[in-house]
Design an enzyme around this catalytic site. Sequence first.
Site, PDB file in Angstrom:
ATOM      1  N   ASP A  92       0.814  -1.224   0.000  1.00  0.00           N
ATOM      2  CA  ASP A  92       0.000   0.000   0.000  1.00  0.00           C
ATOM      3  C   ASP A  92       0.845   1.270   0.000  1.00  0.00           C
ATOM      4  O   ASP A  92       0.445   2.288   0.560  1.00  0.00           O
ATOM      5  CB  ASP A  92      -0.954   0.030   1.209  1.00  0.00           C
ATOM      6  CG  ASP A  92      -1.741  -1.247   1.328  1.00  0.00           C
ATOM      7  OD1 ASP A  92      -2.282  -1.689   0.312  1.00  0.00           O
ATOM      8  OD2 ASP A  92      -1.796  -1.815   2.435  1.00  0.00           O
ATOM      9  N   LYS A 130       1.960   2.125  -5.181  1.00  0.00           N
ATOM     10  CA  LYS A 130       2.611   1.614  -6.391  1.00  0.00           C
ATOM     11  C   LYS A 130       1.789   1.899  -7.640  1.00  0.00           C
ATOM     12  O   LYS A 130       2.339   2.121  -8.711  1.00  0.00           O
ATOM     13  CB  LYS A 130       2.814   0.095  -6.276  1.00  0.00           C
ATOM     14  CG  LYS A 130       3.849  -0.298  -5.250  1.00  0.00           C
ATOM     15  CD  LYS A 130       4.082  -1.796  -5.241  1.00  0.00           C
ATOM     16  CE  LYS A 130       3.032  -2.601  -4.525  1.00  0.00           C
ATOM     17  NZ  LYS A 130       2.888  -2.347  -3.097  1.00  0.00           N
ATOM     18  N   GLY A 165      -3.948  -4.751  -4.389  1.00  0.00           N
ATOM     19  CA  GLY A 165      -4.950  -3.733  -4.713  1.00  0.00           C
ATOM     20  C   GLY A 165      -4.235  -2.530  -5.281  1.00  0.00           C
ATOM     21  O   GLY A 165      -3.583  -1.803  -4.544  1.00  0.00           O
ATOM     22  N   HIS A 166      -4.285  -2.344  -6.587  1.00  0.00           N
ATOM     23  CA  HIS A 166      -3.598  -1.216  -7.212  1.00  0.00           C
ATOM     24  C   HIS A 166      -4.630  -0.252  -7.787  1.00  0.00           C
ATOM     25  O   HIS A 166      -5.443  -0.631  -8.626  1.00  0.00           O
ATOM     26  CB  HIS A 166      -2.651  -1.710  -8.309  1.00  0.00           C
ATOM     27  CG  HIS A 166      -1.508  -2.525  -7.759  1.00  0.00           C
ATOM     28  ND1 HIS A 166      -0.645  -3.249  -8.529  1.00  0.00           N
ATOM     29  CD2 HIS A 166      -1.085  -2.699  -6.487  1.00  0.00           C
ATOM     30  CE1 HIS A 166       0.258  -3.839  -7.755  1.00  0.00           C
ATOM     31  NE2 HIS A 166      -0.003  -3.530  -6.514  1.00  0.00           N
ATOM     32  N   GLN A 213       2.237  -6.230  -3.007  1.00  0.00           N
ATOM     33  CA  GLN A 213       2.544  -6.227  -1.565  1.00  0.00           C
ATOM     34  C   GLN A 213       3.862  -5.472  -1.319  1.00  0.00           C
ATOM     35  O   GLN A 213       4.168  -4.556  -2.077  1.00  0.00           O
ATOM     36  CB  GLN A 213       2.596  -7.647  -0.994  1.00  0.00           C
ATOM     37  CG  GLN A 213       1.254  -8.370  -0.960  1.00  0.00           C
ATOM     38  CD  GLN A 213       0.924  -9.075  -2.252  1.00  0.00           C
ATOM     39  OE1 GLN A 213       1.732  -9.758  -2.819  1.00  0.00           O
ATOM     40  NE2 GLN A 213      -0.294  -8.919  -2.729  1.00  0.00           N
TER      41      GLN A 213
HETATM   42  P1  IMP Z   1      -2.514 -12.929   2.134  1.00  0.00           P
HETATM   43  O1  IMP Z   1      -1.557 -12.410   1.104  1.00  0.00           O
HETATM   44  O2  IMP Z   1      -3.950 -12.759   1.740  1.00  0.00           O
HETATM   45  O3  IMP Z   1      -2.195 -14.339   2.558  1.00  0.00           O
HETATM   46  O4  IMP Z   1      -2.327 -12.027   3.478  1.00  0.00           O
HETATM   47  C1  IMP Z   1      -1.140 -12.093   4.247  1.00  0.00           C
HETATM   48  C2  IMP Z   1      -0.774 -10.725   4.793  1.00  0.00           C
HETATM   49  O5  IMP Z   1      -0.403  -9.869   3.731  1.00  0.00           O
HETATM   50  C3  IMP Z   1      -1.897  -9.995   5.528  1.00  0.00           C
HETATM   51  O6  IMP Z   1      -1.322  -9.227   6.574  1.00  0.00           O
HETATM   52  C4  IMP Z   1      -2.468  -9.069   4.467  1.00  0.00           C
HETATM   53  O7  IMP Z   1      -3.094  -7.936   5.040  1.00  0.00           O
HETATM   54  C5  IMP Z   1      -1.193  -8.694   3.750  1.00  0.00           C
HETATM   55  N1  IMP Z   1      -1.426  -8.295   2.351  1.00  0.00           N
HETATM   56  C6  IMP Z   1      -1.690  -9.094   1.296  1.00  0.00           C
HETATM   57  N2  IMP Z   1      -1.813  -8.374   0.174  1.00  0.00           N
HETATM   58  C7  IMP Z   1      -1.600  -7.095   0.511  1.00  0.00           C
HETATM   59  C8  IMP Z   1      -1.554  -5.870  -0.252  1.00  0.00           C
HETATM   60  O8  IMP Z   1      -1.722  -5.834  -1.474  1.00  0.00           O
HETATM   61  N3  IMP Z   1      -1.309  -4.736   0.473  1.00  0.00           N
HETATM   62  C9  IMP Z   1      -1.067  -4.763   1.812  1.00  0.00           C
HETATM   63  N4  IMP Z   1      -1.092  -5.881   2.544  1.00  0.00           N
HETATM   64  C10 IMP Z   1      -1.346  -7.037   1.906  1.00  0.00           C
END
Ligand code: IMP
Length: 429
Positions: A13, A16, A40-41, A223
Amino acid sequence: MANVTVIGAQWGDEGKGKIVDWLSERADVVARFQGGHNAGHTLVVGEKVYKLSLLPSGIVRGTLSVIGNGVVLDPWHFRDEVAKLKGQGVDINPANLQIAETCPLILPFHRDLDGLREDASGAGKIGTTRRGIGPAYEDKVGRRAIRVCDLAHLDDLDLQIDRLTAHHEALRAGFNEKPIDRAQLMADLTEIAAFILPFVKPVWLTLNKAKAAGQRILFEGAQGTLLDIDHGTYPFVTSSNTVAGTAASGTGLGPNAAGFVLGIVKAYTTRVGSGPFPSEQENDIGQRLGERGHEFGTVTGRKRRCGWFDAVLVRQSVAVSGVTGIALTKLDVLDGFEELQICVGYKIGDQTFDYLPAHAQDQAKAEPIYESIDGWSDTTAGARSWADLPAQAIKYIRRIEELIGCPVTLVSTSPERDDTILVRDPFAD
Ligand code: IMP
């Protein structure tokens, strides 16, 4: 010709979307290399706002976009996201969007398992996006995944489905979940295969040809480095390698392809989900950062945790991702603070650290050591040159550069694409 790899240098977040959109206009190919639809972009193009989770951002501008083998693909989500963007007038077809043959599929029972585990974990929950990302990567590494190329051979999949469902049946039984409806699964896969297969290509070959032709490739990370499965705040991480090195293994290009590594860094720190966050501000300061920065997750809508800039963590990210330069985003959120704090070290028990130790207990106990710096009262929002910035804001940026040991390549001062101070063009290297 230079390539550019964009990665998040904090917990995701970092903003990007805007930077990738700006670079994608000048790229010949945009490639995603890890993660899935947990990302989420947000792209703001003129009056329109596009929210992407799985598709590479280049697609919005019609740039050839590829989903590399390092991505886990939910085919039904793919279809929905394509339909949503088409509804917004984006042209998407197999000529401008390709999926690697070797992407593992996220299936409905991966999503089930993600949610079941989170619900059963109580205080230990990770706070995942519940989209099945972790379970799908587990099956990839466990060598039982169904991959995109299998969609062309559904008649020949019995043994593989046996292995995969046997594994999941045991897990589901432990949660008192009903067994997988195998006939339904095959019917669903058969139906979605017809939509997916036209997009499926040997992406490694497309990219190697693009490289040989001297085309510019933009690698779009998702991420952030602190969520990396190896280098992040384990176990509170995502299930993929988010570091820049994955641009190579997650697409099928050699390690020399990454080019200029642009680390996206927010001028403060946020995190969604559980896990250590030494400079978190669970007070008025955090509240103010969250409100001014509109800190709500794009995918889940969850409120993001907010805190001061942590130079120790960003320095660590710069090192493990080999960052060439950073893009500093959301500086305007700090406008009006009388005094700012920057985390420059940690105290754990009676020891001090200039890096974050690996153990979760140590990370949880890390107390930030702060350095104070005067804030500024004028606005930085919309600044397009150094001359538009208050002297104190420039001081803040310079101090960050010093502490993280990496130069600022650009500063983003609003979601508008032109509100950017460009110091160095990453593609020009
Ligand atoms: P997962 O990727 O859904 O398994 O989540 C694992 C961790 O990564 C959690 O803390 C999510 O909130 C975090 N996370 C996954 N995708 C994103 C992203 O695009 N932005 C911020 N945090 C993310």
